[in-house]
Design a protein around this motif. Structure first.
Motif, PDB file in Angstrom:
ATOM      1  N   GLY A 232       0.837  -1.191   0.000  1.00  0.00           N
ATOM      2  CA  GLY A 232       0.000   0.000   0.000  1.00  0.00           C
ATOM      3  C   GLY A 232       0.870   1.238   0.000  1.00  0.00           C
TER       4      GLY A 232
ATOM      5  N   ARG B  70      -2.329   9.477  -5.823  1.00  0.00           N
ATOM      6  CA  ARG B  70      -2.606   8.075  -6.151  1.00  0.00           C
ATOM      7  C   ARG B  70      -2.751   7.829  -7.654  1.00  0.00           C
ATOM      8  NH1 ARG B  70      -7.090  10.463  -4.129  1.00  0.00           N
ATOM      9  NH2 ARG B  70      -9.030  10.348  -5.324  1.00  0.00           N
TER      10      ARG B  70
ATOM     11  N   ASP C  42       0.729   5.408   0.154  1.00  0.00           N
ATOM     12  CA  ASP C  42      -0.050   6.619   0.410  1.00  0.00           C
ATOM     13  C   ASP C  42       0.772   7.812  -0.040  1.00  0.00           C
ATOM     14  OD1 ASP C  42      -1.597   8.678   1.307  1.00  0.00           O
ATOM     15  OD2 ASP C  42      -1.553   8.125   3.428  1.00  0.00           O
TER      16      ASP C  42
ATOM     17  N   CYS D  71      -9.193   4.431   2.879  1.00  0.00           N
ATOM     18  CA  CYS D  71      -7.991   3.755   3.385  1.00  0.00           C
ATOM     19  C   CYS D  71      -7.720   4.095   4.842  1.00  0.00           C
ATOM     20  CB  CYS D  71      -6.787   4.110   2.511  1.00  0.00           C
ATOM     21  SG  CYS D  71      -6.825   3.326   0.880  1.00  0.00           S
TER      22      CYS D  71
ATOM     23  N   ALA E 291      -4.626   0.891   2.458  1.00  0.00           N
ATOM     24  CA  ALA E 291      -4.483   0.562   1.038  1.00  0.00           C
ATOM     25  C   ALA E 291      -4.030  -0.887   0.862  1.00  0.00           C
ATOM     26  CB  ALA E 291      -3.477   1.514   0.378  1.00  0.00           C
TER      27      ALA E 291
ATOM     28  N   THR F 197      -3.013   5.261  -2.743  1.00  0.00           N
ATOM     29  CA  THR F 197      -4.004   6.155  -2.159  1.00  0.00           C
ATOM     30  C   THR F 197      -3.357   7.518  -1.965  1.00  0.00           C
ATOM     31  OG1 THR F 197      -5.638   6.367  -0.382  1.00  0.00           O
ATOM     32  CG2 THR F 197      -3.464   5.586   0.262  1.00  0.00           C
TER      33      THR F 197
ATOM     34  N   ASN G 231      -6.357   2.135  -7.361  1.00  0.00           N
ATOM     35  CA  ASN G 231      -6.235   3.249  -6.413  1.00  0.00           C
ATOM     36  C   ASN G 231      -7.550   3.421  -5.662  1.00  0.00           C
ATOM     37  OD1 ASN G 231      -7.798   5.764  -7.541  1.00  0.00           O
ATOM     38  ND2 ASN G 231      -6.698   4.932  -9.320  1.00  0.00           N
TER      39      ASN G 231
END
Length: 569
Positions: free
Chosen positions: A319, A382, A321, A397, A563, A378, A391
């Motif tokens: 994930g 993203r 961010d 998230c 995410a 995210t 995304n």
């Protein structure tokens, strides 16, 4: 070409005269010229129309008496372009035979003014021929639509969210975003939405034409505006939610939104814009997060295209961010265990920061890129991460990540580098409501960085020193520019840095509290984002809400955890 803005404008009159018309759809980046000619606090849509009018070569512009801002726009255009056809059409507020007759008279006055300006002559028979031709074209379109009705209904039923649009006119960007999303727009009742399916009576063509114009779905200035709520009540069962768009400094629609929020039993997202392109990032996050929350409520299972693990039962998901200040990454395994995480400063390009953190978090985990089964992005950047498989908005998230870290959490306060947001969760960790601050640095990480520079201390020192305050100082302005001026004045008065820092943190807590109240104060509370590492802000917020904030060991990676969890699902 004649430009116009209002749905009550009799544009077919000009078409019958052989003149092309164009609804003005402003697409601007700034109000440099408009701010020179107008007050800065004038309706931003009006300023955008003025910018558009200056940049394009219209033969004339027809405005209507819908509000004081448009009247002011007319005065400016009339003064700036004395050789063009600039006309203000007075539209009645009531709809009855008497007001329709008045409107016919006013339309004829406009026609006479344009005849004098252009030398052309209006023929009512040409207007009737125009509508007769349009009627025949509509029938052909309707026949084609009937052939496709079964396919269209199937599309509406297949994992689709049904949205209604209301409020002030939506920009093209919002409409295009919705078209790309998994939604059906059931109705568009924004103030200038057009529906010209008129049938005219030949013997009294202008009266029937004016009647059709005035009997459209009423805008907020019309006396029949109360019918808007009645119409909406009849459509509630056909929609999952409503997106309500307002323009800054336009109060009418803000009042209606507040009322509808109380009486309509469907989720409503309010988005307020200044009609510039720079709003796109926050608007995209709000709209996509709203759609994601509606999908949860409607129990829709979105089909996600992800890479499949072809080895053993092990699975690793990443994930990322991509925020305005920091880019954060988390790797989870199939047991939802954190294998590795990393945080880097977001540089000038979010894509480059994402590439860098990918390499560094993989090195931390002693893994290769091909070991990762799925990558979910995210945050604001993203959509700028080309190697992500999917995304998801940071709203969803953060909710997912918070629930993972503490299932008791019901309200999240996320203060990041660019914005502040409050997210409300149900007992499953699903987002049921959220609010975000406007396009402003006030109360964010950027705001704190600016204040730290002004106090000539490192940002990491700002929180700790504020805990040793002695004098209770108030910072009255949350605007970054004005607050900096206040801090400079306090420094000139020889106030202690710890006292000033405490005042800054109190101001942030007050702004955060107002956001929290908009979704409802419900514990347990959690604070996420880089500002959660500031003990001064945390304590100030806790004093405001009179409750404790749950702070995870690494509050910056909550969104990245969420995410990664979406990737596992």
């Amino acid at each position: 070409m004649i430009g116009y803005v209002c749905k009550y404008t009799p544009i077919e009159i000009f078409t019958a005269l052989g003149v092309e018309t164009s609804r003005i759809e402003p697409d601007v980046t700034n109000f440099d010229q408009a701010d020179t000619l107008m007050h800065p606090n004038m309706c931003s849509y009006t300023k955008a129309v003025l910018e558009d009018s200056i940049s394009k070569d219209y033969e004339g512009i027809v405005l209507t008496t819908c509000c004081d801002s448009i009247r002011r726009l007319f005065d400016i255009l009339k003064e700036q372009y004395p050789d063009k056809f600039i006309y203000l059409l007075d539209v009645p507020r009531k709809v009855n035979d008497f007001s329709i007759s008045i409107y016919v008279k006013r339309i004829l006055e406009m026609v006479e003014a344009y005849e004098d300006y252009s030398g052309k002559r209006f023929d009512k028979e040409e207007l009737f021929k125009l509508f007769d031709k349009q009627l025949k074209e509509r029938k052909l379109e309707e026949n084609q639509e009937l052939k496709n009705v079964e396919r269209t209904e199937e599309e509406r039923q297949e994992n689709k969210i049904n949205i209604g649009l209301m409020g002030a006119r939506c920009s093209k960007g919002i409409l295009e975003l919705l078209k790309k999303s998994n939604v059906n727009i059931v109705f568009n009742l924004t103030c200038t939405g057009l529906n010209r399916d008129y049938v005219l009576v030949h013997d009294n063509i202008l009266f029937s034409y004016a009647s059709n114009l005035l009997n459209q779905f009423p805008c907020m200035r019309m006396q029949k505006a109360t019918n808007r709520e009645n119409y909406l009540e009849g459509l509630q069962d056909e929609i999952n939610g409503i997106i309500y768009h307002t323009v800054k400094f336009c109060d009418n629609y803000s009042y209606e939104y507040t009322h509808l929020k109380e009486v309509i039993k469907k989720p409503i997202l309010k988005i307020e814009t200044d009609y510039t392109k720079q709003c796109a990032g926050q608007i995209r996050t709000r709209v996509e997060a709203f759609i994601e929350s509606l999908e949860v409520t409607a129990n829709l299972n979105k089909k996600r295209s992800i890479r499949k693990n072809t080895g053993d039962d092990r699975m690793y998901v990443l994930g990322i961010d991509s925020g305005s200040t920091s880019t954060n990454a988390v790797i989870l395994n199939e047991k939802k265990e954190i294998v590795a995480f990393h945080v880097v400063r977001t540089g000038a390009k979010s894509g480059e920061s994402a590439e860098r953190i990918l390499e560094e978090v993989l090195a931390k985990a002693n893994m290769k890129r091909e070991d990762i089964d799925t990558i979910i992005s995210t945050g604001y950047g993203r959509v700028s991460i080309p190697f992500a498989d999917q995304n998801v908005t940071e709203i969803s998230c953060h909710g997912k990540g918070a629930n993972y870290l503490n299932p008791k959490i019901r309200t999240i306060l996320d203060i990041g580098g660019q914005d502040s947001k409050v997210i409300k969760l149900n007992d499953k960790g699903e987002v049921i409501d959220f609010v975000m601050n406007d396009k402003c640095a006030a109360g964010t990480g950027r705001f704190l960085e600016m204040m730290a520079r002004t106090l000539e201390i490192d940002i990491s020192e700002l929180g700790p020193i504020s805990l040793d305050w002695k004098e209770d100082i108030d910072i009255s302005s949350m605007c970054s520019v004005f607050a900096e001026s206040e801090v400079i004045s306090l420094i000139a008065l020889n106030k202690e840095k710890s006292d000033i820092a405490h005042g800054i943190h109190k101001a942030i807590a007050t702004k955060s509290y107002s956001l929290l109240k908009r979704v409802g104060l419900e514990g347990e509370y959690m604070m996420t984002g880089g500002v959660a590492k500031n003990p001064g802000v945390v304590k100030a917020v806790e004093e405001k809400i009179q409750d404790k904030l749950f702070i995870s060991k690494e509050p910056e990676i909550v969104g990245a955890i969420g995410a990664a969890l979406f990737g596992l699902e």
